[in-house]
Design a protein around this motif. Structure first.
Motif, mmCIF file in Angstrom:
data_model
loop_
_atom_site.group_PDB
_atom_site.id
_atom_site.type_symbol
_atom_site.label_atom_id
_atom_site.label_comp_id
_atom_site.label_asym_id
_atom_site.label_seq_id
_atom_site.Cartn_x
_atom_site.Cartn_y
_atom_site.Cartn_z
ATOM 1 N N ALA A 126 0.600 -1.039 -0.496
ATOM 2 C CA ALA A 126 -0.120 -0.193 -0.090
ATOM 3 C C ALA A 126 0.634 1.434 0.451
ATOM 4 C CB ALA A 126 -0.815 -0.207 1.308
ATOM 5 N N CYS A 127 0.031 1.761 -0.640
ATOM 6 C CA CYS A 127 1.407 3.442 -0.921
ATOM 7 C C CYS A 127 0.845 4.658 0.343
ATOM 8 C CB CYS A 127 0.979 4.430 -2.002
ATOM 9 S SG CYS A 127 1.302 6.298 -2.030
ATOM 10 N N CYS A 128 -0.152 4.464 0.516
ATOM 11 C CA CYS A 128 -0.793 5.436 2.151
ATOM 12 C C CYS A 128 -1.292 4.089 2.776
ATOM 13 C CB CYS A 128 -1.623 6.099 1.576
ATOM 14 S SG CYS A 128 -1.988 7.037 3.292
ATOM 15 N N GLY A 129 -0.493 3.931 3.919
ATOM 16 C CA GLY A 129 -0.710 3.105 5.202
ATOM 17 C C GLY A 129 0.076 3.917 6.371
ATOM 18 N N HIS A 130 0.403 1.927 7.313
ATOM 19 C CA HIS A 130 1.280 1.849 8.180
ATOM 20 C C HIS A 130 1.623 0.564 8.497
ATOM 21 C CE1 HIS A 130 3.035 3.362 12.349
ATOM 22 N NE2 HIS A 130 2.737 2.545 12.549
ATOM 23 N N GLY A 131 3.463 0.857 8.290
ATOM 24 C CA GLY A 131 3.936 -0.694 8.972
ATOM 25 C C GLY A 131 4.172 -1.991 8.099
ATOM 26 N N GLY A 132 3.814 -2.815 8.629
ATOM 27 C CA GLY A 132 3.838 -4.263 8.434
ATOM 28 C C GLY A 132 4.545 -4.115 6.878
ATOM 29 N N LYS A 133 4.243 -5.767 6.217
ATOM 30 C CA LYS A 133 5.372 -6.802 5.089
ATOM 31 C C LYS A 133 4.637 -5.310 3.968
ATOM 32 C CE LYS A 133 5.787 -10.264 2.213
ATOM 33 N NZ LYS A 133 5.662 -11.786 2.505
ATOM 34 N N TYR A 134 3.191 -5.359 3.775
ATOM 35 C CA TYR A 134 2.230 -4.877 3.423
ATOM 36 C C TYR A 134 1.917 -3.087 3.071
ATOM 37 C CZ TYR A 134 1.763 -9.660 1.910
ATOM 38 O OH TYR A 134 2.482 -11.006 1.828
ATOM 39 N N ASN A 135 2.608 -2.778 4.696
ATOM 40 C CA ASN A 135 2.114 -1.298 4.947
ATOM 41 C C ASN A 135 0.904 -1.172 4.857
ATOM 42 O OD1 ASN A 135 3.101 1.306 5.278
ATOM 43 N ND2 ASN A 135 2.792 2.388 3.303
ATOM 44 N N PHE A 136 0.014 -2.034 5.963
ATOM 45 C CA PHE A 136 -0.962 -1.994 6.014
ATOM 46 C C PHE A 136 -1.155 -2.764 7.294
ATOM 47 C CE2 PHE A 136 -5.068 -4.520 6.244
ATOM 48 C CZ PHE A 136 -6.495 -2.959 5.690
ATOM 49 N N ASN A 137 -2.232 -1.624 7.616
ATOM 50 C CA ASN A 137 -2.914 -1.938 9.515
ATOM 51 C C ASN A 137 -4.090 -1.409 9.608
ATOM 52 O OD1 ASN A 137 -3.481 -1.741 12.058
ATOM 53 N ND2 ASN A 137 -0.919 -0.835 12.739
ATOM 54 N N LYS A 138 -5.128 -2.379 9.437
ATOM 55 C CA LYS A 138 -6.426 -2.313 9.429
ATOM 56 C C LYS A 138 -6.405 -1.383 10.632
ATOM 57 C CE LYS A 138 -8.308 -6.607 12.287
ATOM 58 N NZ LYS A 138 -9.191 -7.633 12.559
ATOM 59 N N HIS A 139 -5.873 -1.587 11.858
ATOM 60 C CA HIS A 139 -6.277 -0.604 12.892
ATOM 61 C C HIS A 139 -5.411 0.676 13.046
ATOM 62 C CE1 HIS A 139 -7.907 -4.003 15.269
ATOM 63 N NE2 HIS A 139 -6.628 -4.504 14.883
ATOM 64 N N ILE A 140 -4.706 1.459 11.849
ATOM 65 C CA ILE A 140 -4.036 2.456 11.244
ATOM 66 C C ILE A 140 -3.906 2.409 9.986
ATOM 67 C CG2 ILE A 140 -2.041 4.332 11.932
ATOM 68 C CD1 ILE A 140 -1.831 2.515 15.157
ATOM 69 N N GLY A 141 -4.989 3.090 9.231
ATOM 70 C CA GLY A 141 -4.801 2.938 7.767
ATOM 71 C C GLY A 141 -4.797 4.163 7.432
ATOM 72 N N CYS A 142 -4.616 4.537 5.802
ATOM 73 C CA CYS A 142 -4.169 5.822 5.641
ATOM 74 C C CYS A 142 -4.699 7.307 6.565
ATOM 75 C CB CYS A 142 -4.909 5.946 4.286
ATOM 76 S SG CYS A 142 -4.261 7.260 3.153
ATOM 77 N N GLY A 143 -3.864 8.013 6.525
ATOM 78 C CA GLY A 143 -4.373 9.356 7.702
ATOM 79 C C GLY A 143 -4.582 8.930 8.716
ATOM 80 N N GLY A 144 -4.237 7.351 9.028
ATOM 81 C CA GLY A 144 -4.085 7.592 10.926
ATOM 82 C C GLY A 144 -3.404 7.710 11.700
ATOM 83 N N LYS A 145 -3.879 7.892 12.585
ATOM 84 C CA LYS A 145 -2.529 8.988 13.501
ATOM 85 C C LYS A 145 -3.299 8.498 14.954
ATOM 86 C CE LYS A 145 -4.020 13.356 12.078
ATOM 87 N NZ LYS A 145 -4.456 15.291 12.094
ATOM 88 N N ILE A 146 -1.367 8.429 15.621
ATOM 89 C CA ILE A 146 -1.903 7.834 16.945
ATOM 90 C C ILE A 146 -1.476 8.505 17.999
ATOM 91 C CG2 ILE A 146 -0.424 5.444 16.401
ATOM 92 C CD1 ILE A 146 2.037 6.095 16.493
ATOM 93 N N ARG A 147 -1.361 8.057 19.202
ATOM 94 C CA ARG A 147 -0.586 9.587 20.790
ATOM 95 C C ARG A 147 0.483 9.671 20.888
ATOM 96 N NH1 ARG A 147 -4.189 13.290 21.193
ATOM 97 N NH2 ARG A 147 -3.970 14.818 23.179
ATOM 98 N N VAL A 148 1.095 10.240 20.906
ATOM 99 C CA VAL A 148 3.186 10.028 21.172
ATOM 100 C C VAL A 148 2.332 11.766 22.358
ATOM 101 C CG1 VAL A 148 5.346 10.022 20.654
ATOM 102 C CG2 VAL A 148 3.444 9.016 19.121
ATOM 103 N N HIS A 149 2.874 11.159 23.632
ATOM 104 C CA HIS A 149 3.288 12.403 24.032
ATOM 105 C C HIS A 149 1.975 13.291 24.082
ATOM 106 C CE1 HIS A 149 7.224 11.516 24.781
ATOM 107 N NE2 HIS A 149 7.638 11.009 23.720
ATOM 108 N N GLY A 150 0.899 12.665 24.315
ATOM 109 C CA GLY A 150 -0.191 13.371 24.236
ATOM 110 C C GLY A 150 -0.628 14.159 23.141
ATOM 111 N N LYS A 151 0.296 13.969 22.019
ATOM 112 C CA LYS A 151 0.347 14.852 21.254
ATOM 113 C C LYS A 151 -0.416 13.745 19.376
ATOM 114 C CE LYS A 151 3.327 18.505 21.638
ATOM 115 N NZ LYS A 151 4.098 19.817 20.915
ATOM 116 N N ASP A 152 -1.042 14.041 18.516
ATOM 117 C CA ASP A 152 -1.540 13.668 17.893
ATOM 118 C C ASP A 152 -0.433 13.107 16.440
ATOM 119 O OD1 ASP A 152 -4.235 12.166 18.313
ATOM 120 O OD2 ASP A 152 -4.976 14.389 17.550
#
Length: 366
Positions: free
Chosen positions: A283-309
């Motif tokens: 996948a061009c737009c994604g996050h992590g893994g062999k296929y750059n795909f994560n069903k929980h954090i997809g294209c445009g997905g954000k994670i919380r780090v030190h209180g910031k998205d």
């Protein structure tokens, strides 16, 4: 002499009629509108109107504006048709909610009901004149429009995601195809005459399937796709093609074109360099893994780090070199390449270019 002369006149008349018929059949179609039924491969905002913003690829053709989603009440213009597709749609209604499975409640039968409702209501609105007349199709456009279908992929993956075997999924495919045929007949009964029907693509090459349903390396083909899942897609497509043949017999006034989108898509994945691509199954737009795909954090997905998205579902640097966009859909460049392969009719049955899709298949002499 009179007998021979009469036969000559008849033969000449037949040749003239044949010439006129051939000339007419070579005339490009002028579709005033398109009415589309499908899933996220052709959704232009239907699911977004129901459940919030959804990301979807777009492609255009026939020099008509983008179709307004039927479900979108803001800024819609239905002069050139309407789009009833929603992301996650299936032909056969699902027994799960969208939150449980991710599949849309707007199955093909619901889409048809929307169309059935839209046809008379659009004319009631149009009769009010003014801006309403400018935003609605003409009554005669419904019989001259092109009716397009691109749906079926989710009917297969929905079973696989419920841990069904390919054999179990194959067992319900005939029922899915029967329901599809019923909808086409219903549209025909409402005046639809020209149909452009896509088969389903190689589901075994999609990152969201490859990541979610791990499979032994021995079952991967040279392109890195899952062979059993692609065989399942081809099984569905053979059934769909047979259904189209039967529909032609039952709907004598219809011009129905079956389009082999599977071959067009698999060509991009199995021969990426030939088509100008470098990344066929990640996948061009994604996050992590062999296929750059994560069903929980997809294209445009954000994670919380030190209180910031923090945005982690980022797009690749040059999407034009990638076949897959977000793990489920193709990039704009790949969709354009698919369109280029099918528009001339070389992958269609009958081999009909898109601009001639209003002409019925001629019966061959016995």
């Amino acid at each position: 002499m009179e007998s021979h002369f009469s036969k000559l006149l008849v033969a000449t008349a037949m040749l003239i009629l044949l010439s006129v018929s051939l000339a007419a059949s070579s005339s490009p179609c002028k579709f005033p509108a398109i009415f589309n039924f499908g899933d996220s491969n052709s959704d232009t905002g239907g699911l977004s109107a129901l459940f919030g913003q959804a990301r979807s690829p777009h492609a255009n053709s026939l020099k008509l504006p983008y179709l307004s989603a039927y479900l979108d009440s803001v800024g819609s213009n239905f002069t050139h048709g309407a789009n009833f597709a929603t992301a996650g749609s299936t032909i056969r209604p699902q027994n799960t909610t969208i939150r449980q499975s991710g599949f849309s409640p707007v199955s093909l039968d619901v889409q048809y009901n929307e169309f059935y409702d839209f046809q008379p209501r659009s004319q009631t609105a149009r009769s009010r004149g003014g801006v309403f007349e400018q935003l609605m199709p003409k009554a005669e456009d419904f019989s001259r429009a092109l009716y397009t279908f691109d749906i079926g992929q989710n009917d297969l993956t929905s079973g696989l995601f419920l841990n069904m075997s390919t054999t179990q999924v194959k067992a319900y495919v005939p029922d899915v195809l029967n329901q599809f045929s019923s909808i086409v007949k219903n549209v025909y009964s409402q005046g639809g005459r020209y149909f452009w029907i896509h088969n389903t693509g190689p589901i075994g090459c999609l990152p969201y399937v490859l990541d979610r349903l791990p499979i032994p390396a021995a079952q991967l083909d040279k392109a890195g796709c899952v062979t059993p899942y692609n065989k399942l897609a081809r099984f569905f497509n053979r059934g769909l093609k047979q259904a189209v043949v039967q529909l032609r017999k039952e709907l004598p006034l219809a011009a129905i074109t079956y389009v082999d989108v599977y071959s067009a898509k698999y060509s991009l994945i199995s021969q990426p360099q030939k088509h100008g691509f470098e990344q066929p199954i990640r996948a061009c737009c994604g996050h992590g893994g062999k296929y750059n795909f994560n069903k929980h954090i997809g294209c445009g997905g954000k994670i919380r780090v030190h209180g910031k998205d923090v945005l982690v579902g980022k797009a690749c640097q040059d999407p034009s070199l990638w076949v897959n966009w977000d793990g489920v859909h193709f990039t704009e460049a790949a969709n354009k390449r698919v369109f280029d392969q099918i528009v001339d009719g070389s992958l269609s049955d009958p081999p009909t270019p898109l601009k001639f899709a209003c002409h019925r298949k001629q019966q061959q002499p016995h």
